[in-house]
Design an enzyme around this catalytic site. Structure first.
Site, PDB file in Angstrom:
ATOM      1  N   LYS A  50       0.804  -1.226   0.000  1.00 19.80           N
ATOM      2  CA  LYS A  50       0.000   0.000   0.000  1.00 19.80           C
ATOM      3  C   LYS A  50       0.837   1.276   0.000  1.00 19.80           C
ATOM      4  O   LYS A  50       0.353   2.340  -0.391  1.00 19.80           O
ATOM      5  CB  LYS A  50      -0.940  -0.004   1.208  1.00 19.80           C
ATOM      6  CG  LYS A  50      -2.116  -0.954   1.093  1.00 19.80           C
ATOM      7  CD  LYS A  50      -3.171  -0.420   0.150  1.00 19.80           C
ATOM      8  CE  LYS A  50      -4.467  -1.203   0.251  1.00 19.80           C
ATOM      9  NZ  LYS A  50      -5.531  -0.615  -0.597  1.00 19.80           N
ATOM     10  N   SER A 304       0.742  -9.676  -0.441  1.00 22.26           N
ATOM     11  CA  SER A 304       0.489  -8.241  -0.360  1.00 22.26           C
ATOM     12  C   SER A 304       0.830  -7.619   0.990  1.00 22.26           C
ATOM     13  O   SER A 304       0.912  -6.395   1.086  1.00 22.26           O
ATOM     14  CB  SER A 304      -0.979  -7.952  -0.680  1.00 22.26           C
ATOM     15  OG  SER A 304      -1.830  -8.612   0.233  1.00 22.26           O
TER      16      SER A 304
END
Length: 507
Positions: A50, A304
């Site tokens: 992110k 992720s």
């Protein structure tokens, strides 16, 4: 696509983010018979991809926008990216997080300079509150996924993948929450190498992109499961939906148990611990390979993130073997008579028992809850059930029963009336096939097992609690027997936990 490729190539992510490695999963590749590679976004400074999109968006703010400060809503990973990026650029950052956010993520945001506001039970409530605060205070909203600069920042992962693995790639599996990561990777990969399949992966309990594509427009799910909190989004973005509908080749959904199994796979291969959303893509990859629907060529999964509360690992460890179909949970009725334990264990043979719960009950049948380790998945489970039923035992498969897995397995038993001469011992059995049978084989037929609890904890020794009805006259013989077996043991008959919850004398 050309616009997004240009944005990706000119992005500012590497001012704070790093190019993460693409690593081969040797153990899993060997087991599945395909070349599996893992993109290690868990190795970013904020332990999540992110940071890429967050910084690319903030870096493009004007001087006037920077002076107003930024705000975002996030379950944690985007929040950390915004906090770190804003701190590096000297910008105030307010972060609205759901009250259900893991503490590890809340603390990480605060350490990176973010001002945390906890609000609502999920992302959508937090997002609405962030929008209200932005309107009241003039903050610039940094959306976690539905923004071209954010999408382009995430798309730099696709750029790295094609550079790191210029050879044959069958598919790239990408976790999908709001869709920003999948949209960014697909935009770059499909522009340069359209033959590579880009496949989104969602949890079954939070499949918002799949619902949107089926409906033809973004739709709000009634509710989403929070196990994979990093992708627990009720409604995907307009721009991410447009790109994903056009560019993704498929959407795969997986269960929480399959995610747990993928977390275990990553640990086994990399000695790294992924958060549930971080292992989501690998779970989808595994599902497709095992079902024979994965394309030919190297298969890449995006890890992720790694922002997971340590206590979450208890649940993960409990469910991982079920997720990889390496454990069967069965409810079995055996005759309520002496010796039936031994007969049951002999039927199981050399298979390892992972759990065994039983408490004496009056009647002709005893009900036991048993976990059995499998090496042949569902095929072997079916063989075990057929074998038990062929021996006139009633069997109910509880492997996929959520109530059984979450609750009933820990509630088997209780106090009973008219249970004479019960003594309770705690044993430490070696974790090897035959250890339990060795204990049972030497028991006097006059000694009835009245309580049994065992759970494999992944250690070298299993911890077992056993209740046995042993008349006072033969207790010396019983002690001689357990001494001869050679396993460490402790007399727990006077243990207050037993006395309070299991001892028939307190009825």
């Amino acid at each position: 696509m050309q616009d997004y490729v240009r944005r990706i190539l000119t992005s500012s992510v590497y001012e704070v983010a790093e190019e993460t490695p693409l690593e081969r999963m040797a153990l899993l590749s060997g087991r599945l018979g395909v070349d599996v590679l893992l993109k290690r976004e868990d190795m970013q400074p904020v332990f999540s991809f992110k940071i890429r999109g967050a910084h690319n968006r903030i870096a493009h703010l004007t001087a006037e926008e920077r002076s107003r400060g930024v705000i975002c809503a996030s379950a944690g990973n985007h929040a950390q990216g915004v906090a770190l990026s804003a701190s590096r650029l000297g910008i105030r950052a307010v972060v609205v997080m759901p009250t259900t956010t893991p503490v590890i993520k809340v603390d990480a945001v605060r350490r990176r300079g973010g001002e945390v506001v906890l609000f609502g039970d999920g992302f959508d409530a937090a997002r609405a509150h962030a929008a209200q605060l932005a309107e009241e205070n003039g903050y610039v909203v940094v959306h976690p996924f539905d923004d071209p600069d954010v999408i382009a920042g995430q798309g730099t992962i696709g750029m790295e993948l094609l550079r790191q693995h210029p050879g044959d790639i069958g598919a790239i599996y990408v976790p999908v929450g709001g869709g920003g990561l999948a949209a960014g990777i697909a935009a770059f990969v499909k522009f340069l190498r359209p033959e590579i399949k880009v496949i989104g992966v969602e949890p079954e309990e939070a499949a918002s992109m799949k619902a949107a594509i089926e409906a033809g427009h973004p739709v709000a799910l009634d509710q989403v499961g929070l196990f994979a909190d990093g992708v627990a989004v009720r409604q995907v973005g307009e721009e991410t939906f447009r790109l994903c509908r056009e560019l993704l080749d498929d959407i795969v959904t997986v269960t929480a148990d399959e995610i747990c199994a993928a977390i275990k796979d990553i640990f086994d291969d990399m000695r790294a611990i992924a958060e549930p959303a971080g292992a989501l893509a690998l779970a989808g990859l595994r599902r497709e390979v095992e079902r024979g629907t994965a394309p030919k060529g190297a298969l890449i999964a995006i890890n992720s993130g790694a922002n997971v509360n340590f206590d979450r690992l208890r649940y993960v460890a409990e469910r991982a073997e079920i997720g990889e179909r390496a454990e069967a949970l069965l409810a079995v009725e055996i005759p309520e008579r002496k010796g039936s334990y031994r007969e049951f264990i002999r039927l199981i043979g050399q298979r390892s028992i992972t759990e065994f719960n039983y408490r004496f009950a009056h009647g002709a049948a005893a009900r036991i809850f048993v976990g059995i380790k499998l090496s042949g998945g569902d095929v072997e489970k079916a063989e075990v059930i057929d074998m038990l039923e062929a021996n006139r035992l009633s069997v109910t498969d509880m492997t996929d029963n959520e109530v059984a897995k979450l609750h009933v397995r820990y509630m088997v038993g209780g106090r009973v009336n008219d249970l004479d001469d019960e003594i309770v011992y705690r044993f430490q059995f070696p974790e090897r096939p035959g250890a339990l049978l060795k204990f049972l084989e030497g028991l006097n037929d006059e000694w009835n097992i009245s309580l049994f609890h065992y759970r494999n904890h992944g250690a070298d020794y299993g911890r077992v609690l056993v209740g046995v009805q042993v008349p006072e006259a033969t207790r010396a013989d019983f002690i001689a027997h357990i001494d001869a077996v050679g396993f460490p043991y402790w007399n727990e008959t006077d243990n207050p936990a037993y006395r309070q919850f299991l001892d028939h004398e307190r009825l």
